[in-house]
Write a protein that holds these residues in place. Structure first.
Motif, PDB file in Angstrom:
ATOM      1  N   GLU A  63      96.308 -62.739  64.690  1.00  0.00           N
ATOM      2  CA  GLU A  63      94.876 -63.000  64.864  1.00  0.00           C
ATOM      3  C   GLU A  63      94.154 -63.188  63.529  1.00  0.00           C
ATOM      4  N   LEU A 112      87.258 -61.374  60.004  1.00  0.00           N
ATOM      5  CA  LEU A 112      87.647 -61.572  61.392  1.00  0.00           C
ATOM      6  C   LEU A 112      86.489 -61.182  62.320  1.00  0.00           C
ATOM      7  N   GLU A 113      85.805 -60.103  61.975  1.00  0.00           N
ATOM      8  CA  GLU A 113      84.621 -59.702  62.744  1.00  0.00           C
ATOM      9  C   GLU A 113      83.555 -60.801  62.665  1.00  0.00           C
ATOM     10  N   TYR A 115      84.168 -63.980  62.234  1.00  0.00           N
ATOM     11  CA  TYR A 115      84.684 -65.082  63.044  1.00  0.00           C
ATOM     12  C   TYR A 115      84.268 -64.907  64.513  1.00  0.00           C
ATOM     13  N   HIS A 116      84.420 -63.705  65.012  1.00  0.00           N
ATOM     14  CA  HIS A 116      84.144 -63.436  66.424  1.00  0.00           C
ATOM     15  C   HIS A 116      82.651 -63.327  66.737  1.00  0.00           C
ATOM     16  N   ASN A 117      81.821 -63.035  65.740  1.00  0.00           N
ATOM     17  CA  ASN A 117      80.406 -62.750  66.012  1.00  0.00           C
ATOM     18  C   ASN A 117      79.419 -63.598  65.219  1.00  0.00           C
TER      19      ASN A 117
END
Length: 133
Positions: A63, A112-113, A115-117
């Motif tokens: 991921e 990554l956080e 990317y998701h938000n």
């Protein structure tokens, strides 16, 4: 920075390869101004993960590789959290090891956080925090 150094890929405040003029440019983030050209031509964004030095993106698996889909940015959430990265690295015994085992994995988590938000208003908040920290 001096050319042909044999040191590590992480920058530590006060190290000999950083010239006094380079330290001035970095302190006031003037060294980031040429990246505005990259934003204008579409290679970079104002907000996104900072580009990695060669070799680090290759270590991303699973991921974590999702952050490679994001356009690199002049600033980002990890840039704010680690705004004092050079000073932090200067305070540890082995800066390269600390970067590889602590800072880099945390930056991956933060990116990554993001990317998701990520959102337009979130980016505005990051830009504001960058200028007024």
């Amino acid at each position: 920075m001096l050319i042909n150094h044999t040191g590590s890929s992480v920058s530590v405040k006060g190290e000999s390869r950083i010239t006094s003029f380079g330290a001035f440019l970095r302190k006031y983030k003037i060294d980031e101004l040429p990246e505005l050209v990259n934003v204008l031509i579409g290679d970079m964004s104002m907000v996104g993960p900072r580009p990695d030095v060669p070799g680090y993106a290759d270590k991303l698996v699973g991921e974590h590789r999702l952050i490679l889909k994001l356009r690199p940015g002049i600033t980002g959430p990890a840039s704010i959290v680690y705004a004092n990265e050079e000073e932090l690295l200067a305070s540890v015994t082995n800066p390269q090891k600390y970067n590889d085992e602590v800072i880099y994995p945390d930056k991956v988590r933060i990116n990554l956080e993001y990317y998701h938000n990520n959102s337009f208003f979130g980016d505005l908040r990051i830009i504001f925090r960058t200028f007024f920290r």
